[in-house]
Design a protein around this motif. Structure first.
Motif, short mmCIF file in Angstrom:
data_model
loop_
_atom_site.label_atom_id
_atom_site.label_comp_id
_atom_site.label_asym_id
_atom_site.label_seq_id
_atom_site.Cartn_x
_atom_site.Cartn_y
_atom_site.Cartn_z
N UNK A 70 9.37 101.25 60.02
CA UNK A 70 8.72 100.86 58.76
C UNK A 70 9.77 100.54 57.70
N UNK A 71 10.78 101.39 57.61
CA UNK A 71 11.82 101.15 56.61
C UNK A 71 12.47 99.78 56.84
N UNK A 72 12.70 99.47 58.09
CA UNK A 72 13.32 98.19 58.43
C UNK A 72 12.38 97.02 58.16
N UNK A 73 11.13 97.18 58.59
CA UNK A 73 10.15 96.10 58.41
C UNK A 73 9.95 95.81 56.93
N UNK A 74 9.87 96.87 56.13
CA UNK A 74 9.67 96.67 54.69
C UNK A 74 10.87 95.93 54.11
#
Lengths: 180, 567
Positions: A68-72
């Motif tokens: 999620x951190x990466x996708x965001x």
């Protein structure tokens, strides 16, 4: 031409991500954004509450928080990134208000109670994508495309070797892992 | 002197083929197998079959962004990301739009892949023959100019290319999509069969057939068979999906008659006024930007519709001030694309205990039924085909909006999803003079080439056809008992069909067309155009099979003419 359809379907799935800046335009007003690392545990616990460990490992083991951190960071436009982290914070603030604790310090029962309330919260503008749905979309995508989710929770068939147009299944048959 | 002569000799071939995609690959195979020393020029980079398919075997979790479009994608691939085949596993097969700019007087989505094989790697592989409903269409209703060829001229060449390529399909006996040389078909799902039989009941004149595609359902010519992974766009390591380097270019390489030069951007074709013919091409090295000339007796322009016409327009001379062979002034005009704006979707409640195994590279197909075989529409001419499929996805892909979380939610998310059916229209596009591309010499790219400016739009006939198609798809799905039926116009501009056609069209009359019935420039006998640029109308069928057949046929003609010293 089914090929187009298949990708259309994936586009629909990812469409949530593509459309969301507009959907979120009037979302919760949030404090200035700031992002991990201290939010990582919060994301982990929230993701695990949505996809817990059962007979297969859950979101935490699948590294969903990192996804999620990466996708965001890489896939959300700047404004949406800020909104996401802001809403994550304000969601935890709301948890604090309700339970006197951060989500990460809540018991399993408290987490369930809080999420139950969160998911029933309706927005004034029905075109908005509520934070909880954005979070769920990211958790589902992150989990079911992870090695654990894709190969344990689903039925991963990398080289089917043939096409069976029709087969009978049971109510508990797992879905084939979507491979794009 | 000696060095110069040697150098010129080294740069002299029997034939030059510009482009290594679907049609260029076929030209290379046919020329070399007929013994001609052939230079194939590819503007993009080297891309070896299998060895360079570095994403082909990657699992979902091994893809960098798990198949999500990134901000970088949106910034540098704003057009290419609109292509259904653009994703984490195929990004490297699409051009960076920021490196390859073009102008749009009106929006045109130009989807491109600059590497050996071109779009033959990313195409959808649907393959249908044209019929005389298509070849006679222009003469029948007066839109466009008559095709100089008919089905009988191309039918043996369809057979020829099908036997080599390997096309799966059923012999359906339908005159609008004549049967070919088929490998075993790919069976429809239970819901598709249900749709097929309901259609037979409610719309007996509108058959639903199994899609025909260039995927090998059995081992064929030492390739395949298909492993039903549905990852064709990443390059097929089983050689079961048709791509130039898996097939035609490999065959050409075997002859040892082919020189394949990559990173070679063709600037223009050299025209010798005294000889009244083309003598070669000027090539820009994509890396050093140095210009070199190559020479040959015959030149095939297979750069892909838009780039083919760019090269011809850029080949101006005293004799051809408006571009090579452009006496008629039609070069760049009559740009067309299939209109895919009409979409429909529905779900089906039954067959919950049925599923499928494997991932198909095709679906079902409803061939054209309008304005043929007794049907007569008064609001539009021509017609449309409809493609579609009905499958079950995975429940999680639509789970973000489902109530719930926790163990029960997780279990539900691991199950097969509902049966979803999708339809898309493939509408014929009429040739229109004002739908055109021009070159903007003031705005050049990194190699000093003028950029293309598109001025093309859907017009009244496409709009009227779209309206009919949307209503028909809605009615079909409702009558067939589907639920949650919806039909919509996605408003996509021309180009997104990736069936760009026309701009150097075939015709009988040199005053109104660029090439003759043998794909030969009317005005320059040793230059041929056999890609989408030569199309005088679009039909409703996916066009690549027709490019293959036209190319093999034109090479046969050219080689015979060369032998008779007529070229």
């Amino acid at each position: 031409m089914t090929r187009r359809d298949a990708f259309q379907r994936i586009a629909l799935l990812l469409g949530g991500i593509a459309l969301a800046p507009e959907l979120l335009a009037n979302a919760l007003s949030a404090p200035a954004p700031f992002c991990p690392p201290d939010r990582k545990r919060l994301l982990e616990e929230m993701a695990e509450t949505i996809i817990p460990t059962t007979d297969t490992p859950g979101a935490k083991d699948a590294g969903v928080a990192d996804f999620i951190a990466r996708a965001v960071e890489f896939c959300f436009p700047k404004a949406r990134q800020e909104r996401f982290w802001g809403e994550l914070n304000s969601t935890d603030d709301a948890c604090f208000k309700k339970t006197g604790k951060s989500f990460v310090d809540c018991s399993a029962e408290e987490r369930i109670a809080f999420f139950t309330e969160l998911q029933s919260r309706k927005r004034s503008d029905k075109n908005e994508q509520p934070f909880f749905n954005t979070l769920k979309m990211l958790v589902l995508h992150g989990y079911f495309t992870s090695e654990i989710g894709a190969s344990q929770a689903l039925n991963y068939d990398p080289v089917p070797g043939g096409w069976t147009a029709d087969m009978k299944i049971e109510p508990d048959t797992k879905a084939w892992t979507p491979v794009f | 002197m000696y060095t110069n002569t040697t150098s010129v000799k080294k740069r002299t071939f029997d034939a030059i083929v510009i482009g290594s995609g679907i049609s260029g690959g076929w030209a290379a195979k046919e020329f070399t197998e007929k013994g001609l020393k052939t230079l194939v020029l590819e503007r993009g980079r080297k891309l070896e079959h299998i060895a360079d398919y570095h994403t082909a075997m990657k699992a979902p979790w091994e893809l960098e962004n798990r198949n999500m479009h990134t901000n970088d994608d949106k910034a540098h691939y704003p057009i290419q990301t609109k292509c259904y085949a653009f994703n984490d596993g195929t990004r490297h097969l699409f051009v960076r739009d920021s490196d390859h700019p073009y102008q749009e007087t009106k929006s045109f989505d130009w989807i491109r892949g600059y590497h050996v094989g071109g779009k033959s790697l990313m195409w959808a592989r649907q393959t249908y023959r044209w019929s005389d409903f298509d070849f006679e269409a222009n003469s029948r209703d007066g839109h466009g100019t008559d095709w100089p060829i008919r089905y009988a001229d191309i039918a043996p060449w369809y057979s020829y290319v099908e036997k080599y390529a390997g096309i799966n399909g059923n012999r359906d006996g339908l005159p609008q999509i004549p049967d070919g040389e088929f490998l075993p078909p790919i069976e429809l799902t239970v819901v598709e069969k249900h749709f097929q039989s309901e259609m037979k009941k409610f719309f007996p004149g509108i058959p639903v057939v199994q899609g025909r595609s260039a995927n090998l359902t059995v081992r064929h010519n030492d390739r395949g068979p298909c492993q039903f992974r549905h990852l064709c766009h990443r390059g097929c390591p089983f050689s079961a999906a048709f791509a130039s380097q898996a097939t035609t270019l490999a065959a050409a390489a075997l002859t040892k008659k082919m020189t394949l030069r990559t990173d070679s951007i063709v600037h223009s074709i050299i025209y010798d006024e005294k000889k009244g013919r083309a003598t070669g091409v000027r090539v820009i090295d994509a890396n050093t930007k140095a210009m070199t000339e190559y020479y040959a007796k015959v030149i095939f322009v297979n750069a892909g519709t838009i780039n083919t016409t760019t090269i011809l327009l850029n080949s101006d001379s005293a004799r051809f001030p408006k571009g090579l062979g452009n006496d008629s002034g039609v070069l760049g005009h009559y740009l067309m694309d299939h209109c895919y704006r009409g979409r429909a979707y529905a779900s089906f409640d039954g067959f919950q205990d049925h599923y499928h195994k494997g991932r198909r590279p095709t679906g079902f197909y409803i061939p054209r039924f309008r304005n043929i075989l007794g049907d007569k529409q008064d609001k539009f001419v021509r017609g449309y085909a409809i493609g579609g499929s009905a499958e079950r996805g995975a429940a999680w892909t639509s789970g973000a909006y489902k109530e719930g979380f926790g163990a029960d939610f997780k279990a539900a998310m691991t199950r097969p999803g509902n049966w979803d059916l999708g339809l898309h229209m493939q509408g014929e596009c009429l040739p229109h003079f004002d739908n055109k591309l021009t070159l903007d010499k003031a705005k050049t790219d990194a190699w000093g080439m003028p950029t293309v400016n598109f001025d093309c739009q859907w017009r009244d006939n496409e709009e009227a056809m779209l309206k009919d198609g949307l209503a028909m798809m809605q009615e079909m799905l409702e009558k067939a008992g589907f639920k949650n039926v919806g039909a919509y116009d996605n408003h996509e501009p021309p180009g997104r069909g990736i069936h760009e056609m026309g701009t150097a069209r075939m015709g009988k009359d040199p005053k109104t067309s660029m090439v003759n019935g043998n794909n030969q420039l009317h005005a320059v006998a040793n230059v041929f155009v056999t890609d989408g640029a030569c199309m005088a109308s679009t039909g409703t069928q996916n066009p690549s099979l027709t490019y293959m057949a036209l190319t093999a046929r034109a090479v046969d003609f050219a080689v015979k003419a060369l032998k008779k010293k007529e070229l």
